[in-house]
Write an enzyme that holds these catalytic residues in place. Sequence first.
Site, PDB file in Angstrom:
ATOM      1  N   ASN A  42      -5.509  15.530 -10.376  1.00  0.00           N
ATOM      2  CA  ASN A  42      -6.251  14.513  -9.643  1.00  0.00           C
ATOM      3  C   ASN A  42      -7.763  14.696  -9.798  1.00  0.00           C
ATOM      4  O   ASN A  42      -8.300  15.739  -9.419  1.00  0.00           O
ATOM      5  CB  ASN A  42      -5.878  14.586  -8.156  1.00  0.00           C
ATOM      6  CG  ASN A  42      -6.716  13.650  -7.322  1.00  0.00           C
ATOM      7  OD1 ASN A  42      -7.126  12.589  -7.769  1.00  0.00           O
ATOM      8  ND2 ASN A  42      -6.972  14.050  -6.081  1.00  0.00           N
ATOM      9  N   HIS A 146      -3.303  10.934 -15.034  1.00  0.00           N
ATOM     10  CA  HIS A 146      -3.165  12.100 -14.160  1.00  0.00           C
ATOM     11  C   HIS A 146      -2.162  11.848 -13.054  1.00  0.00           C
ATOM     12  O   HIS A 146      -1.792  10.716 -12.739  1.00  0.00           O
ATOM     13  CB  HIS A 146      -4.524  12.449 -13.543  1.00  0.00           C
ATOM     14  CG  HIS A 146      -4.963  11.472 -12.483  1.00  0.00           C
ATOM     15  ND1 HIS A 146      -4.655  11.633 -11.139  1.00  0.00           N
ATOM     16  CD2 HIS A 146      -5.663  10.309 -12.562  1.00  0.00           C
ATOM     17  CE1 HIS A 146      -5.158  10.635 -10.451  1.00  0.00           C
ATOM     18  NE2 HIS A 146      -5.777   9.807 -11.287  1.00  0.00           N
ATOM     19  N   CYS A 147      -1.749  12.953 -12.405  1.00  0.00           N
ATOM     20  CA  CYS A 147      -1.016  12.904 -11.142  1.00  0.00           C
ATOM     21  C   CYS A 147      -1.769  13.800 -10.167  1.00  0.00           C
ATOM     22  O   CYS A 147      -2.999  13.767 -10.140  1.00  0.00           O
ATOM     23  CB  CYS A 147       0.449  13.282 -11.326  1.00  0.00           C
ATOM     24  SG  CYS A 147       0.739  14.841 -12.194  1.00  0.00           S
ATOM     25  N   THR A 148      -1.094  14.593  -9.362  1.00  0.00           N
ATOM     26  CA  THR A 148      -1.806  15.462  -8.419  1.00  0.00           C
ATOM     27  C   THR A 148      -2.188  16.791  -9.062  1.00  0.00           C
ATOM     28  O   THR A 148      -3.359  17.168  -9.071  1.00  0.00           O
ATOM     29  CB  THR A 148      -0.956  15.698  -7.161  1.00  0.00           C
ATOM     30  OG1 THR A 148      -0.828  14.458  -6.456  1.00  0.00           O
ATOM     31  CG2 THR A 148      -1.622  16.709  -6.231  1.00  0.00           C
ATOM     32  N   THR A 154       2.454  13.903 -15.223  1.00  0.00           N
ATOM     33  CA  THR A 154       1.531  13.903 -16.364  1.00  0.00           C
ATOM     34  C   THR A 154       2.131  14.644 -17.546  1.00  0.00           C
ATOM     35  O   THR A 154       1.930  14.256 -18.703  1.00  0.00           O
ATOM     36  CB  THR A 154       0.195  14.547 -15.946  1.00  0.00           C
ATOM     37  OG1 THR A 154      -0.371  13.765 -14.888  1.00  0.00           O
ATOM     38  CG2 THR A 154      -0.789  14.604 -17.098  1.00  0.00           C
TER      39      THR A 154
END
Length: 250
Positions: A42, A146-148, A154
């Site tokens: 993130n 992206h993700c977290t 991702t």
Amino acid sequence: MQYVSMHEAIGFDAIQNTRDLGAYQAADGRRIQACRLLRGANPGLASAADIAKLKSYQLDLVLDFRSEAEKQVAEAPFAAAFAWIADPVMVGNLSQETLLPLLRNGSAEHSRQFMLDFYRAFPVNYQAQFGRFLRLAEQGKTMLYHCTAGKDRTGFASALLLSALGVERSTIVADYLESNRHNAGASAKVLAQLFKAELAPEIMRPLLNVEAAYLEAALTVIDEQYGGMAHYLWQVLDVDVERIRRNYLV
């Protein structure tokens, strides 16, 4: 099998596990262009210096696989700086209500099985999201996705994209496993907090780390249910692989 990665993370003040896919060897002896395809965790809490650095990449967009529940009000400055597109991939349930019983009553093997099931759902339940992601690549977008933590959603997206570009599977897995190294500091902090809370860190570790077996679980679904990666990309996700290669390979 031993996996050897090539890539270091890009240095940021407040963004983890973000790296450039450029220079990987791909189809026909060509390589992926640098500064076109970035994968990461993130970026929403980026510092002003981080935002300036990311702007130097001249990104067309930032693609966010997170759910609304994962976002924070403090991410507003980043949202104002980039074309930030949300396309949530919400596999499984990683809420505190789900994880706390798992941590208190489970085992490391239960956690590992949770992650394997998590990955097996990617190619089956989220074809629309990953198809849209690859169509952005068809359009030749310069992007950060992206993700977290930049490791699971991702990681699977990267496996699809690198496969479309003709990168060998061993290199794809090596790139995926790099998240363990680049997230090591943050993971250690989480494990230390669990220890203080008298929760077993070894039960959380499979959720924080990536393992080759996780990605292989998703790839096995593609091989066994969809006739292999080439068929999955072309027939299931409706992706023009040659167009993607023309956009990014040199």
